[in-house]
Design a protein around this motif. Structure first.
Motif, PDB file in Angstrom:
ATOM      1  N   SER A 179       0.719  -1.217  -0.040  1.00  0.00           N
ATOM      2  CA  SER A 179       0.209   0.062  -0.081  1.00  0.00           C
ATOM      3  C   SER A 179       0.897   1.371  -0.061  1.00  0.00           C
ATOM      4  N   SER A 180       2.095   1.122   0.074  1.00  0.00           N
ATOM      5  CA  SER A 180       2.909   2.258  -0.196  1.00  0.00           C
ATOM      6  C   SER A 180       4.218   2.114  -0.548  1.00  0.00           C
ATOM      7  N   GLY A 181       4.835   3.270  -0.847  1.00  0.00           N
ATOM      8  CA  GLY A 181       6.341   2.712  -1.267  1.00  0.00           C
ATOM      9  C   GLY A 181       7.191   2.345  -0.117  1.00  0.00           C
ATOM     10  N   THR A 182       7.074   3.027   1.307  1.00  0.00           N
ATOM     11  CA  THR A 182       7.614   2.593   2.315  1.00  0.00           C
ATOM     12  C   THR A 182       7.649   1.194   2.686  1.00  0.00           C
ATOM     13  N   GLU A 183       6.319   0.661   2.366  1.00  0.00           N
ATOM     14  CA  GLU A 183       6.013  -0.813   2.487  1.00  0.00           C
ATOM     15  C   GLU A 183       6.712  -1.770   1.561  1.00  0.00           C
ATOM     16  N   ALA A 184       6.722  -1.148   0.370  1.00  0.00           N
ATOM     17  CA  ALA A 184       7.560  -2.189  -0.688  1.00  0.00           C
ATOM     18  C   ALA A 184       9.106  -2.131  -0.446  1.00  0.00           C
ATOM     19  N   VAL A 185       9.663  -1.173  -0.141  1.00  0.00           N
ATOM     20  CA  VAL A 185      11.091  -1.362   0.088  1.00  0.00           C
ATOM     21  C   VAL A 185      11.606  -1.844   1.414  1.00  0.00           C
ATOM     22  N   MET A 186      10.738  -1.702   2.522  1.00  0.00           N
ATOM     23  CA  MET A 186      10.737  -2.458   3.717  1.00  0.00           C
ATOM     24  C   MET A 186      10.713  -3.924   3.392  1.00  0.00           C
ATOM     25  N   CYS A 208      20.002   9.057  -0.960  1.00  0.00           N
ATOM     26  CA  CYS A 208      18.855   8.420  -1.525  1.00  0.00           C
ATOM     27  C   CYS A 208      17.789   8.297  -0.513  1.00  0.00           C
ATOM     28  N   TYR A 209      16.663   8.261  -0.959  1.00  0.00           N
ATOM     29  CA  TYR A 209      15.685   8.117   0.319  1.00  0.00           C
ATOM     30  C   TYR A 209      14.848   7.017  -0.347  1.00  0.00           C
ATOM     31  N   HIS A 210      14.437   6.140   0.733  1.00  0.00           N
ATOM     32  CA  HIS A 210      13.612   4.750   0.719  1.00  0.00           C
ATOM     33  C   HIS A 210      12.575   4.500   1.467  1.00  0.00           C
ATOM     34  N   GLY A 211      11.992   5.822   1.895  1.00  0.00           N
ATOM     35  CA  GLY A 211      10.812   5.507   2.719  1.00  0.00           C
ATOM     36  C   GLY A 211      11.325   5.562   4.369  1.00  0.00           C
ATOM     37  N   HIS A 212      10.349   5.418   5.330  1.00  0.00           N
ATOM     38  CA  HIS A 212      10.668   5.633   6.587  1.00  0.00           C
ATOM     39  C   HIS A 212      10.890   4.263   7.434  1.00  0.00           C
ATOM     40  N   ILE A 262      19.688   1.281  -4.121  1.00  0.00           N
ATOM     41  CA  ILE A 262      19.914   2.499  -4.591  1.00  0.00           C
ATOM     42  C   ILE A 262      18.606   2.833  -5.401  1.00  0.00           C
ATOM     43  N   GLU A 263      18.443   4.211  -5.298  1.00  0.00           N
ATOM     44  CA  GLU A 263      17.547   4.918  -6.094  1.00  0.00           C
ATOM     45  C   GLU A 263      18.570   5.154  -7.458  1.00  0.00           C
ATOM     46  N   PRO A 264      18.249   4.325  -8.575  1.00  0.00           N
ATOM     47  CA  PRO A 264      18.917   4.342  -9.897  1.00  0.00           C
ATOM     48  C   PRO A 264      19.020   5.735 -10.349  1.00  0.00           C
ATOM     49  N   ALA A 319      16.185  10.929  -6.917  1.00  0.00           N
ATOM     50  CA  ALA A 319      15.271  12.018  -7.066  1.00  0.00           C
ATOM     51  C   ALA A 319      14.802  12.611  -5.610  1.00  0.00           C
ATOM     52  N   ASN A 320      15.394  12.159  -4.645  1.00  0.00           N
ATOM     53  CA  ASN A 320      14.576  12.821  -3.374  1.00  0.00           C
ATOM     54  C   ASN A 320      15.575  13.836  -2.738  1.00  0.00           C
ATOM     55  N   ASN A 321      16.516  14.023  -3.189  1.00  0.00           N
ATOM     56  CA  ASN A 321      17.770  15.033  -2.502  1.00  0.00           C
ATOM     57  C   ASN A 321      18.194  15.702  -3.654  1.00  0.00           C
ATOM     58  N   PHE A 325      16.761  -2.027  -6.986  1.00  0.00           N
ATOM     59  CA  PHE A 325      16.412  -0.587  -7.658  1.00  0.00           C
ATOM     60  C   PHE A 325      15.280  -0.073  -6.928  1.00  0.00           C
ATOM     61  N   ASP A 326      15.531   0.777  -6.140  1.00  0.00           N
ATOM     62  CA  ASP A 326      14.236   1.589  -5.637  1.00  0.00           C
ATOM     63  C   ASP A 326      13.482   2.376  -6.529  1.00  0.00           C
ATOM     64  N   GLU A 327      12.636   2.116  -7.406  1.00  0.00           N
ATOM     65  CA  GLU A 327      12.211   2.878  -8.175  1.00  0.00           C
ATOM     66  C   GLU A 327      10.428   3.388  -7.997  1.00  0.00           C
ATOM     67  N   VAL A 328      10.495   3.644  -6.756  1.00  0.00           N
ATOM     68  CA  VAL A 328       9.135   4.179  -6.331  1.00  0.00           C
ATOM     69  C   VAL A 328       8.939   5.572  -7.086  1.00  0.00           C
ATOM     70  N   ILE A 329       9.861   6.161  -7.090  1.00  0.00           N
ATOM     71  CA  ILE A 329       9.750   7.623  -7.867  1.00  0.00           C
ATOM     72  C   ILE A 329       9.998   7.693  -9.267  1.00  0.00           C
ATOM     73  N   ASN A 330      10.694   6.962  -9.750  1.00  0.00           N
ATOM     74  CA  ASN A 330      11.108   6.925 -11.317  1.00  0.00           C
ATOM     75  C   ASN A 330      10.454   6.020 -12.076  1.00  0.00           C
ATOM     76  N   GLY A 382       5.913   2.645  -6.339  1.00  0.00           N
ATOM     77  CA  GLY A 382       5.006   3.203  -5.711  1.00  0.00           C
ATOM     78  C   GLY A 382       4.376   4.539  -6.577  1.00  0.00           C
ATOM     79  N   LYS A 383       4.178   5.501  -5.814  1.00  0.00           N
ATOM     80  CA  LYS A 383       3.507   6.696  -6.503  1.00  0.00           C
ATOM     81  C   LYS A 383       2.908   6.413  -7.750  1.00  0.00           C
ATOM     82  N   ILE A 384       3.435   6.395  -8.902  1.00  0.00           N
ATOM     83  CA  ILE A 384       2.712   6.222 -10.284  1.00  0.00           C
ATOM     84  C   ILE A 384       2.031   5.166 -10.397  1.00  0.00           C
TER      85      ILE A 384
HETATM   86  C1  LIG Z   1       8.510   8.505  -2.208  1.00  0.00           C
HETATM   87  C2  LIG Z   1       9.533   7.169  -2.124  1.00  0.00           C
HETATM   88  C3  LIG Z   1       9.613   6.123  -0.934  1.00  0.00           C
HETATM   89  C4  LIG Z   1       8.447   6.155  -0.066  1.00  0.00           C
HETATM   90  O1  LIG Z   1       7.244   5.743  -0.582  1.00  0.00           O
HETATM   91  P1  LIG Z   1       5.921   6.356   0.442  1.00  0.00           P
HETATM   92  O2  LIG Z   1       4.949   5.779  -0.516  1.00  0.00           O
HETATM   93  O3  LIG Z   1       5.950   7.771   0.587  1.00  0.00           O
HETATM   94  O4  LIG Z   1       6.045   5.518   1.558  1.00  0.00           O
HETATM   95  C5  LIG Z   1      10.724   5.114  -1.162  1.00  0.00           C
HETATM   96  N1  LIG Z   1      11.401   5.231  -1.947  1.00  0.00           N
HETATM   97  C6  LIG Z   1      11.450   6.336  -2.881  1.00  0.00           C
HETATM   98  C7  LIG Z   1      12.717   6.211  -4.032  1.00  0.00           C
HETATM   99  C8  LIG Z   1      10.592   7.334  -2.871  1.00  0.00           C
HETATM  100  O5  LIG Z   1      10.570   8.167  -3.971  1.00  0.00           O
END
Ligand SMILES: *Cc1c(COP(=O)(O)O)cnc(C)c1O
Length: 430
Positions: free
Chosen positions: A115-122, A143-147, A205-207, A210-212, A238-243, A266-268
């Motif tokens: 249900s979220s990007g954080t959950e996917a990465v975790m 690189c940001y990977h959620g919380h 890695i975020e390949p 795009a979070n910083n 590859f954390d592709e939540v944003i791209n 995630g996201k899109i």
């Molecule tokens: C947004 C983002 C996350 C976290 O996704 P959420 O849906 O906010 O939990 C993780 N990784 C990347 C690369 C993101 O851009």
């Protein structure tokens, strides 16, 4: 612009939520003023509760690639919602979204919706540890990977050392399992594998970080990460939540033509609804419960209404020329503003790829590491942000965040935005 109602709602929100918001980046802490409360959005524009219109380049931090309230998505959601909102049992919608993705994506064979990007990465990290039987993970500064606990970690002192937690409430013992390294530096990665031989479960890695800022990495470097993980029986995530589905349907894996072991989304993927996903080869995914021993579950995972939104959105993304048209818009917008900055001698450039762009107060357009960003330039961003807002341009309220275009942005929107940037830059650099 009059924002009386927004300010009033914010005053109330501060009593209801920590900092008045439900996600920190929505607060206007690093820029001037209070958050703008949004009433509605159609296409490229959002309208606040005081009836001010803005051309939106935040796009909900990425998901809204077709613009707001896209009629195709809205209609798909209405059809799904009329049939019930959640069952906790499988629906055909899940199969349809998965099939749509797997048929058009050569880098994953099986997927799991969350249900979220954080959950996917975790979940992806747990999968990597479960599949390899190893403990430590490598992540990169910038690189940001959620919380999740083990990802809220900063670089410690010195290179290739353990990280230190970047949030209160994260035990140092967790942070000790995470090695934080600078981007774009092969030597420190080699050293980490020497120091913790046989105990590195994965590199995440975020390949296209795009979070910083937008720290575009070289293919050669990503190839190196692929190679060193393979040689050490460690996995590459590859954390592709944003791209993912934004820079192209196959995301950065497709752009760089690199096969990672696990990918996160995630996201899109949810068309504006809360959806995340992770995918890998069928073999790696066989470690996930109930097939394998790595537990991961979700009451609302694969929610039919959210799946319907994702299906509708991704079908549009698959239409021929979709991504090319977006990229042309980005080019049109950024090149005109940039020419103006160059002509005036302003220390202002964009870093950009596909439909993502980042405002950089630097002459250098090839910043690749987190420490390449000048923190003092954020004062300039704050002024630019409020000048743009006054001119009806909404960008995310932080200079470290990127901006996004959607297919709904028209040439008229872009021309208006170019003019607003020129005026705002003149004021900023006066
Ligand atoms: C947004 C983002 C996350 C976290 O996704 P959420 O849906 O906010 O939990 C993780 N990784 C990347 C690369 C993101 O851009």
């Amino acid at each position: 612009m009059n924002r009386t109602k927004s300010n009033e709602l914010y005053r109330k929100a501060v009593k209801l939520f920590p900092g008045g918001v439900n996600s920190p980046v929505r607060a206007f802490q690093s820029v001037q003023g209070n958050p703008v409360f949004i009433e509605k959005g159609y296409g490229s524009k959002i309208t606040d509760v005081d009836n001010n219109d803005y051309i939106d380049y935040c796009c909900s931090w990425g998901p809204i690639i077709l613009g707001h309230a896209n009629p195709i998505i809205v209609s798909a959601v209405k059809t799904a919602i009329d049939k019930g909102m959640s069952f906790g049992a499988p629906t055909a919608y899940e199969n349809e979204l998965a099939q749509l993705i797997l048929d058009n994506h050569s880098y994953i064979e099986k997927i799991r919706f969350v249900s979220s990007g954080t959950e996917a990465v975790m979940s992806a990290i747990r999968l990597a540890r479960g599949a390899t039987g190893k403990n430590k993970i490598i992540k990169f500064d910038g690189c940001y990977h959620g919380h999740a606990d083990h990802l809220l970690v900063n670089a410690g002192s010195g290179l290739a050392t353990f990280g230190t937690s970047s949030s209160a409430g994260v035990p140092e013992a967790f942070a000790n399992e995470t090695i934080v390294l600078p981007l774009n530096n092969k030597e420190v990665v080699k050293k980490a594998f020497d120091n913790y031989e046989n105990d590195i479960a994965c590199i995440i890695i975020e390949p296209l970080p795009a979070n910083n800022g937008l720290l575009i990495q070289d293919k050669d470097y990503l190839d190196f990460l692929r190679e060193i993980t393979a040689v050490n029986d460690s996995l590459l995530i590859f954390d592709e939540v944003i791209n993912g589905f934004r820079i192209g349907f196959e995301g950065a894996a497709g752009l760089y033509n690199i096969q990672p072991d696990i990918l996160t989304y995630g996201k899109i993927i949810g068309g504006g609804m809360p959806v995340g996903a992770y995918g890998a080869s069928a073999e790696i995914m066989s470690n996930i419960a109930p097939e394998g021993g790595v537990y991961q579950a979700g009451t609302l995972s694969g929610n039919p209404v959210a799946m319907a939104a994702g299906i509708a959105q991704l079908k549009e993304c698959l239409k021929s020329g979709f991504y090319e048209a977006l990229e042309e818009k980005t080019e049109y917008l950024t090149s005109r503003i940039e020419s103006y900055a160059i002509e005036k001698g302003y220390e202002f450039r964009f870093q950009k790829i596909a439909s993502i762009f980042w405002i950089s107060f630097s002459y250098n357009q090839d910043i690749k590491t987190a420490d390449g960003i000048d923190a003092s330039s954020m004062d300039k961003f704050s002024i630019l942000h409020s000048e743009l807002l006054e001119r009806g341009i909404y960008i995310g309220p932080s200079g470290y965040e990127v901006s996004f275009l959607s297919s709904a942005h028209s040439k008229g929107d872009l021309d208006h935005t170019i003019q607003a940037f020129k005026e705002s830059l003149d004021i900023l650099f006066a």
